[in-house]
Design a protein around this motif. Sequence first.
Motif, PDB file in Angstrom:
ATOM      1  N   LEU A   1       0.826   3.561  -3.092  1.00 52.41           N
ATOM      2  CA  LEU A   1      -0.386   3.599  -3.896  1.00 52.41           C
ATOM      3  C   LEU A   1      -1.144   4.917  -3.862  1.00 52.41           C
ATOM      4  CD1 LEU A   1      -2.021   0.079  -3.803  1.00 52.41           C
ATOM      5  CD2 LEU A   1      -0.231   0.998  -5.247  1.00 52.41           C
TER       6      LEU A   1
ATOM      7  N   THR B   1     -11.708  -4.533  -6.842  1.00 54.19           N
ATOM      8  CA  THR B   1     -10.607  -5.398  -6.421  1.00 54.19           C
ATOM      9  C   THR B   1     -10.937  -6.131  -5.123  1.00 54.19           C
ATOM     10  OG1 THR B   1      -8.931  -4.055  -7.517  1.00 54.19           O
ATOM     11  CG2 THR B   1      -8.180  -5.420  -5.692  1.00 54.19           C
TER      12      THR B   1
ATOM     13  N   LEU C   1      -2.441   6.364  -7.338  1.00 56.76           N
ATOM     14  CA  LEU C   1      -3.870   6.526  -7.595  1.00 56.76           C
ATOM     15  C   LEU C   1      -4.242   7.988  -7.820  1.00 56.76           C
ATOM     16  CD1 LEU C   1      -5.281   4.008  -4.962  1.00 56.76           C
ATOM     17  CD2 LEU C   1      -5.356   3.748  -7.445  1.00 56.76           C
TER      18      LEU C   1
ATOM     19  N   ILE D   1       0.802  -1.213   0.000  1.00 54.65           N
ATOM     20  CA  ILE D   1       0.000   0.000   0.000  1.00 54.65           C
ATOM     21  C   ILE D   1       0.837   1.266   0.000  1.00 54.65           C
ATOM     22  CG2 ILE D   1      -0.119  -0.004   2.526  1.00 54.65           C
ATOM     23  CD1 ILE D   1      -2.964   1.117   0.220  1.00 54.65           C
TER      24      ILE D   1
ATOM     25  N   THR E   1      -6.843   5.408   1.768  1.00 50.77           N
ATOM     26  CA  THR E   1      -6.614   6.160   0.536  1.00 50.77           C
ATOM     27  C   THR E   1      -7.685   7.231   0.323  1.00 50.77           C
ATOM     28  OG1 THR E   1      -7.652   4.298  -0.631  1.00 50.77           O
ATOM     29  CG2 THR E   1      -5.268   4.426  -0.686  1.00 50.77           C
TER      30      THR E   1
ATOM     31  N   SER F   1     -11.850   1.540  -7.956  1.00 45.76           N
ATOM     32  CA  SER F   1     -11.096   0.319  -8.261  1.00 45.76           C
ATOM     33  C   SER F   1     -10.984  -0.577  -7.040  1.00 45.76           C
ATOM     34  CB  SER F   1      -9.690   0.675  -8.755  1.00 45.76           C
ATOM     35  OG  SER F   1      -9.730   1.526  -9.875  1.00 45.76           O
ATOM     36  N   TRP F   2     -10.881   0.044  -5.841  1.00 45.96           N
ATOM     37  CA  TRP F   2     -10.781  -0.748  -4.607  1.00 45.96           C
ATOM     38  C   TRP F   2     -12.010  -1.636  -4.432  1.00 45.96           C
ATOM     39  CZ3 TRP F   2      -6.434  -1.610  -2.464  1.00 45.96           C
ATOM     40  CH2 TRP F   2      -5.452  -0.625  -2.312  1.00 45.96           C
TER      41      TRP F   2
ATOM     42  N   THR G   1      -4.418  -1.476  -7.360  1.00 45.36           N
ATOM     43  CA  THR G   1      -5.074  -2.019  -6.170  1.00 45.36           C
ATOM     44  C   THR G   1      -4.838  -3.518  -6.037  1.00 45.36           C
ATOM     45  OG1 THR G   1      -7.147  -2.133  -7.449  1.00 45.36           O
ATOM     46  CG2 THR G   1      -6.840  -0.228  -6.042  1.00 45.36           C
TER      47      THR G   1
ATOM     48  N   TYR H   1      -7.665  -0.330   3.381  1.00 41.96           N
ATOM     49  CA  TYR H   1      -7.079   0.270   2.181  1.00 41.96           C
ATOM     50  C   TYR H   1      -7.979   1.366   1.618  1.00 41.96           C
ATOM     51  CZ  TYR H   1      -3.488  -3.406   1.663  1.00 41.96           C
ATOM     52  OH  TYR H   1      -2.405  -4.228   1.821  1.00 41.96           O
TER      53      TYR H   1
END
Length: 441
Positions: free
Chosen positions: A29, A47, A33, A26, A242, A43-44, A199, A238
């Motif tokens: 990222l 994913t 991102l 992570i 983010t 996207s998370w 991700t 996550y």
Amino acid sequence: MASESNKMGLIGLTTIVTVNMMGSGIIMLPASLAQTGGISLLSWLVTAVGAMCIAYAFAKCGMYCNKDGGMSAYSAEAHGKSSFFIASYTYYVCLVISAVAIAVSAVGYLEPFIPWLKTGPIHTFIGVITILMITMFANFKGPKITGQISTFTVWGIILPVVGLSIFGWFWFDPSVFSAAWNPHHLGTGDAISSGIALTLWAFLGIESAGANSGAVDNPKRNVPLACLLATSFTAIVYIASTSVIQGIVPNEVLATSNAPFGLVYSYMFNDTVGKIVTGLAVVACIGSLLGWQFTNAQVSKAAADIRLFPKIFADVTKDNAPIKGMLIMLVLELGLAVMTISPSLVKQFNVLLNLAVFINMVPYILSLTALEIILRENKVSRSEYFNAAIIGTLAVVYSMYGVYACGQDAVFYGTLVTLFGYIFYGFIAARDKNAALAAAK
């Protein structure tokens, strides 16, 4: 075999799987991102679902296939000996790439302490290879020391990330988040695809989820459940962390940061706190790099033990460290660091990440497509087979989407690397055939 009283329960296994996933993946990222904008947070969600399907499928494979080799052994159940080699080979290559990417992350977080590292790409390159060499040499004392260091250092990133997910909302500014949502006016589908590889990178390692099934109480229930709980918790952390960063640090600043988690803590508190978090992240990167490098040495050793890799990879010292194999790996890592050198750490990280994700999808797809035959061989119930087959198919479809999302360059060069592996296997197959013919005389 562990006695029933000594076996691990659901909570213990969930904790272990969570810690295994939440390493250094992570760490860079948020900056990557941010180059797309806050919309890439979608996207998370995709994913998270895909990762849970993969984790569940691998948990089932691990429960019912007890042969050595992990993903390689699973793939061989359906695709034969050549797939055992290709799965081992591509996973090995992926971990070489991942090691360089983690070293790049560590250099980014080291720059506030050693400004010289950011004065030019050559200085950055020197930092990357220095970290790779230090961590590789530290592995020479064997798995016990490596395991102790990695288990301790991983908390250097877990604690700041989890802390940000919980407490960062007190500093969250909706206007900052709104301004960062879609600065490049991308379509929703394009924005989601742009973040899938990024991700997915953060969840790499879920293939080890079923490795502890022999030490778990009621594994048929607890192993898949622990995988799903751990993956869900990791996804929530996550997504939360983010998202919070996007609402604290302006997007244009975040997108160019080499140490995004240190940066956000500087915004929340002060530069001193930011540097403490940055220092913890460096420690976590180094610990993660130690673990992954040793893991890769063990992957190549396992393949060498069954004569699929050159026997030099199987040589170990009195400390049970395959040093010769590690040195070969170090040479490959240094070569890759040269080939991907870039004026921008974030750009170099993204190139490595996309290539690593694509190549890692090869053993993923080979092994996940073996789930149904593994279940058939173990004569599981009709309902268990049906549920696992559906989830396993979704895992494969998501893995293929991950390949698409890596981009043309990663797919092109990754395919060349994968096909190159078949040249090696051709020599291995010919050697084995000659041995078989000689034995038949």
